[in-house]
Design a protein around this motif. Sequence first.
Motif, mmCIF file in Angstrom:
data_model
loop_
_atom_site.group_PDB
_atom_site.id
_atom_site.type_symbol
_atom_site.label_atom_id
_atom_site.label_comp_id
_atom_site.label_asym_id
_atom_site.label_seq_id
_atom_site.Cartn_x
_atom_site.Cartn_y
_atom_site.Cartn_z
ATOM 1 N N ASP A 1 -86.659 -63.824 -98.903
ATOM 2 C CA ASP A 1 -86.409 -62.443 -98.515
ATOM 3 C C ASP A 1 -86.391 -62.407 -96.987
ATOM 4 O O ASP A 1 -87.143 -63.134 -96.333
ATOM 5 C CB ASP A 1 -87.488 -61.510 -99.053
ATOM 6 N N THR A 2 -85.526 -61.578 -96.453
ATOM 7 C CA THR A 2 -85.393 -61.454 -94.995
ATOM 8 C C THR A 2 -85.580 -59.998 -94.611
ATOM 9 O O THR A 2 -84.970 -59.105 -95.220
ATOM 10 C CB THR A 2 -84.026 -61.951 -94.513
ATOM 11 N N LYS A 3 -86.424 -59.771 -93.626
ATOM 12 C CA LYS A 3 -86.713 -58.410 -93.200
ATOM 13 C C LYS A 3 -86.556 -58.301 -91.684
ATOM 14 O O LYS A 3 -86.824 -59.264 -90.955
ATOM 15 C CB LYS A 3 -88.134 -58.001 -93.594
ATOM 16 N N PRO A 4 -86.146 -57.122 -91.233
ATOM 17 C CA PRO A 4 -86.027 -56.920 -89.783
ATOM 18 C C PRO A 4 -87.380 -56.622 -89.150
ATOM 19 O O PRO A 4 -88.302 -56.133 -89.810
ATOM 20 C CB PRO A 4 -85.095 -55.723 -89.674
ATOM 21 N N PHE A 5 -87.462 -56.924 -87.881
ATOM 22 C CA PHE A 5 -88.698 -56.704 -87.133
ATOM 23 C C PHE A 5 -88.321 -56.268 -85.723
ATOM 24 O O PHE A 5 -87.472 -56.890 -85.076
ATOM 25 C CB PHE A 5 -89.522 -57.996 -87.079
ATOM 26 N N CYS B 1 -87.440 -63.823 -107.665
ATOM 27 C CA CYS B 1 -88.884 -63.688 -107.848
ATOM 28 C C CYS B 1 -89.233 -62.218 -108.036
ATOM 29 O O CYS B 1 -88.439 -61.319 -107.710
ATOM 30 C CB CYS B 1 -89.639 -64.247 -106.640
ATOM 31 N N ASN B 2 -90.432 -62.000 -108.512
ATOM 32 C CA ASN B 2 -90.902 -60.626 -108.662
ATOM 33 C C ASN B 2 -90.985 -59.950 -107.300
ATOM 34 O O ASN B 2 -91.188 -60.596 -106.274
ATOM 35 C CB ASN B 2 -92.288 -60.624 -109.331
ATOM 36 N N ASN B 3 -90.815 -58.656 -107.294
ATOM 37 C CA ASN B 3 -90.933 -57.815 -106.091
ATOM 38 C C ASN B 3 -89.744 -57.954 -105.143
ATOM 39 O O ASN B 3 -89.772 -57.419 -104.039
ATOM 40 C CB ASN B 3 -92.230 -58.103 -105.327
ATOM 41 N N VAL B 4 -88.719 -58.701 -105.533
ATOM 42 C CA VAL B 4 -87.532 -58.844 -104.686
ATOM 43 C C VAL B 4 -86.324 -58.390 -105.503
ATOM 44 O O VAL B 4 -85.769 -59.150 -106.305
ATOM 45 C CB VAL B 4 -87.333 -60.293 -104.203
ATOM 46 N N PRO B 5 -85.908 -57.130 -105.358
ATOM 47 C CA PRO B 5 -84.820 -56.607 -106.197
ATOM 48 C C PRO B 5 -83.448 -57.132 -105.800
ATOM 49 O O PRO B 5 -82.502 -57.041 -106.583
ATOM 50 C CB PRO B 5 -84.903 -55.095 -105.967
ATOM 51 N N LYS B 6 -83.333 -57.683 -104.621
ATOM 52 C CA LYS B 6 -82.027 -58.173 -104.159
ATOM 53 C C LYS B 6 -82.035 -59.689 -104.107
ATOM 54 O O LYS B 6 -83.071 -60.342 -104.172
ATOM 55 C CB LYS B 6 -81.698 -57.611 -102.785
ATOM 56 N N LEU B 7 -80.836 -60.230 -103.992
ATOM 57 C CA LEU B 7 -80.671 -61.675 -103.873
ATOM 58 C C LEU B 7 -79.899 -61.965 -102.598
ATOM 59 O O LEU B 7 -78.821 -61.382 -102.372
ATOM 60 C CB LEU B 7 -79.926 -62.231 -105.085
ATOM 61 N N THR B 8 -80.432 -62.826 -101.740
ATOM 62 C CA THR B 8 -79.735 -63.214 -100.518
ATOM 63 C C THR B 8 -79.470 -64.703 -100.580
ATOM 64 O O THR B 8 -80.387 -65.527 -100.459
ATOM 65 C CB THR B 8 -80.558 -62.883 -99.264
ATOM 66 N N LEU B 9 -78.208 -65.044 -100.796
ATOM 67 C CA LEU B 9 -77.802 -66.446 -100.837
ATOM 68 C C LEU B 9 -77.419 -66.876 -99.422
ATOM 69 O O LEU B 9 -76.687 -66.174 -98.726
ATOM 70 C CB LEU B 9 -76.610 -66.641 -101.776
ATOM 71 N N THR B 10 -77.903 -68.033 -99.025
ATOM 72 C CA THR B 10 -77.623 -68.554 -97.687
ATOM 73 C C THR B 10 -76.850 -69.851 -97.805
ATOM 74 O O THR B 10 -77.317 -70.814 -98.436
ATOM 75 C CB THR B 10 -78.914 -68.788 -96.892
ATOM 76 N N ALA B 11 -75.678 -69.874 -97.188
ATOM 77 C CA ALA B 11 -74.815 -71.059 -97.236
ATOM 78 C C ALA B 11 -75.268 -72.072 -96.199
ATOM 79 O O ALA B 11 -76.052 -71.758 -95.299
ATOM 80 C CB ALA B 11 -73.373 -70.640 -96.977
#
Length: 726
Positions: free
Chosen positions: A390-394, A248-258
Amino acid sequence: MKGLNGFTGILWRQTVAILIVVFCMSLTTVQAQCPPNIGFEKGSFENWETLAGKIDRDGKINLSLVSPDPTNHRIFSAATNAKETDQYGEFPVVCPNGSGYSVKLGMEAGGSDAFGLYYTFTVPQTNADYSLIYNYAVVLENPTHQPHEQPLFAVKIFNVTDNKYEDCGSFQFIASGNLPGFKLSNGSRPNVFYKDWAPITLKLLNYAGKTLRLEFTVNDCTLGGHFGYAYIDINENCTTPITGNVLCNNVPKLTLTAPYGFMGYRWFTEDFSKELGKSNTLKVSPAPAPGTRLALEIVPYPNQGCLDTLYTTVMKSDDPFDFVLKANMEACETPGLDITAPSLTQGSTPGMVFSYFMDDDESIFVSNPKKIVTPGTYYIKAVNTAGCTDTKPFDALVRKNPVIKVKSELAECIPNTINLTLPAITQGSDPGTIFSYWEDEKATKTFANPSVISKSSTVFLKGTNQYGCTNTQAVYVSVTAPPVLVTRDFTACGQLLFSSVNPIAGSDVSATASYWSDAALTQSISSDYLFTQTTDYYIKLKSVAGCAVSKAAKVTINPIPEFTVTPPASVRIPQTINLANTVPSSTNWTYTYWEDSAATKPLLNPQRIIKSGTYYIKSTNVYACSATYPVQVEIQDALILPSNIFSPNGDGINDTWLIPLIEYYPDSQIEIFTRNGQSVYKSKGYAPVWDGRSNDGRVVPVGVYYYVIKQNAKQKPVSGTVTVIY
């Protein structure tokens, strides 16, 4: 494995009595062809079969279709039960992956009961792959039953079309006390172990057009004393179980989840020429071009699926995707930090679904994201309707609530008052805590004048620390009438054993007394305390309400006469002994003389003791204190020397046989014999004295006679001769 009516549980034998399994099956993108209400999204059991029955002593389960039982087939809603936790594992009863509903199968009671939930569906012809993701939590109690007698939980996939169970679609949780990942519960029953939420994936390949039945069963132990129950929730992804493959737009990376819950992962390019990673997530930055196809090899845990290879294709979506997340938030340990609060993600694209993880690999769910009590870094994953992620730390900044300690005894007697604001009242609390005083636990009504409390009250002390975190403790303040305390003074000679007196006779019988040697009431006196000198002591009387009064009392210890008895030298009859000569003269006390140690038989003539024995001398002073000591007196027997001649001729001179000192022996025995051994005189005591006549009154002839004198039983007889002349 056998079907419904023949299931024996043979493969499930372990030494466990309680089995609690919690399942959620979650996916991100709901497809039109997925079975309706498989995740209880309607808040009902529509399309589900509910079963109940028994398990016999041999471990055979018999289930029958029944209407949903609200006790053993219970639906929990995230809207109303989000903060509710399991009593043994303390994990939330609603799956923490963002699911809307979870179902509880069974309950916390034994009885050899068994329960089931079945769902039958057909895999669409348009999709050769079919995958289900389960998230589960398990709780076990571990008694000493036989293996076939244990509770169990089973998840099985039955191929209705081919009339067989699918090994790769069916798995089991074998309960025991040493299962990896389990912890000992602090719940109400001992020896209970639990496993927090964990995911597992079932991938069903090449089942297009086939009808499958998903079976969940749980049962108590066969003996009926231990139980098992489960929480179940299912959401479905009817395409590939790999998520995060949409750009998607605004997400430069890709995180694939198995799919979750496998033992091993290996990511590859489509042609397997390059290995890309070995975690359940694959982070690719910059993101590969749309249309890129990747492969994933998954290795299941033993008995929980089959080795498989999954594929996913990177896709592009123009749907908006703005994931805004605060970097951190601060909260108090109580009530905890709610990281599901909308304020954390305010400004994000509407309609996103969020899930919460302990790790960057997204393999461990946060057990209770609505109540974070441990500071640290957490990970929030956002998914939009197109499947972009997208996954972000908090950073959760969790502050400790202040520790409040309140003096345990807060009681006073009327007319005194209590000052609850004194620092000594809260000594031991966290430094810097600011206290306020309230009439209610929620601190809505201020307690008036806590420094001058004049009546019994319940006060709520609210402590607030520098971070604004609070803690509240209820304090009962007692102000009551003082108990009646009557004290007594005691006088004793030499010493006083405290337990021998009643120092509070006449006092309030409902109150509790304590005794002290000092006015500050710091040195207690026990019941076996021995007073040996004159002193004050102190009595504290405490009422049931806690009001206490104290008074002083006195113990007077008067001296006991102390003297030394000098044993007299032995004398011989007719000499006597004066007992007054055996003790020193004194002006401090007087002496009395007695035959017995209890001083009940006075001596009639202590100045002239004529008999051997033990006598007692008692001294008494002006305080009526006395001491009694024994004295041993020895009076030796007299020497008996009778005359050896007498003339009983009636001339008044030497007419009787004289035995000097025989009068001291009134019980003596005297006998006189002729030379031939004939007894001529015999008497007990020397009366009448022998005047030369035999016992029959005849005058004995001139001659020598023999005598035997027995003074008493202790002395040897005295014998000799006496001559009678005329």
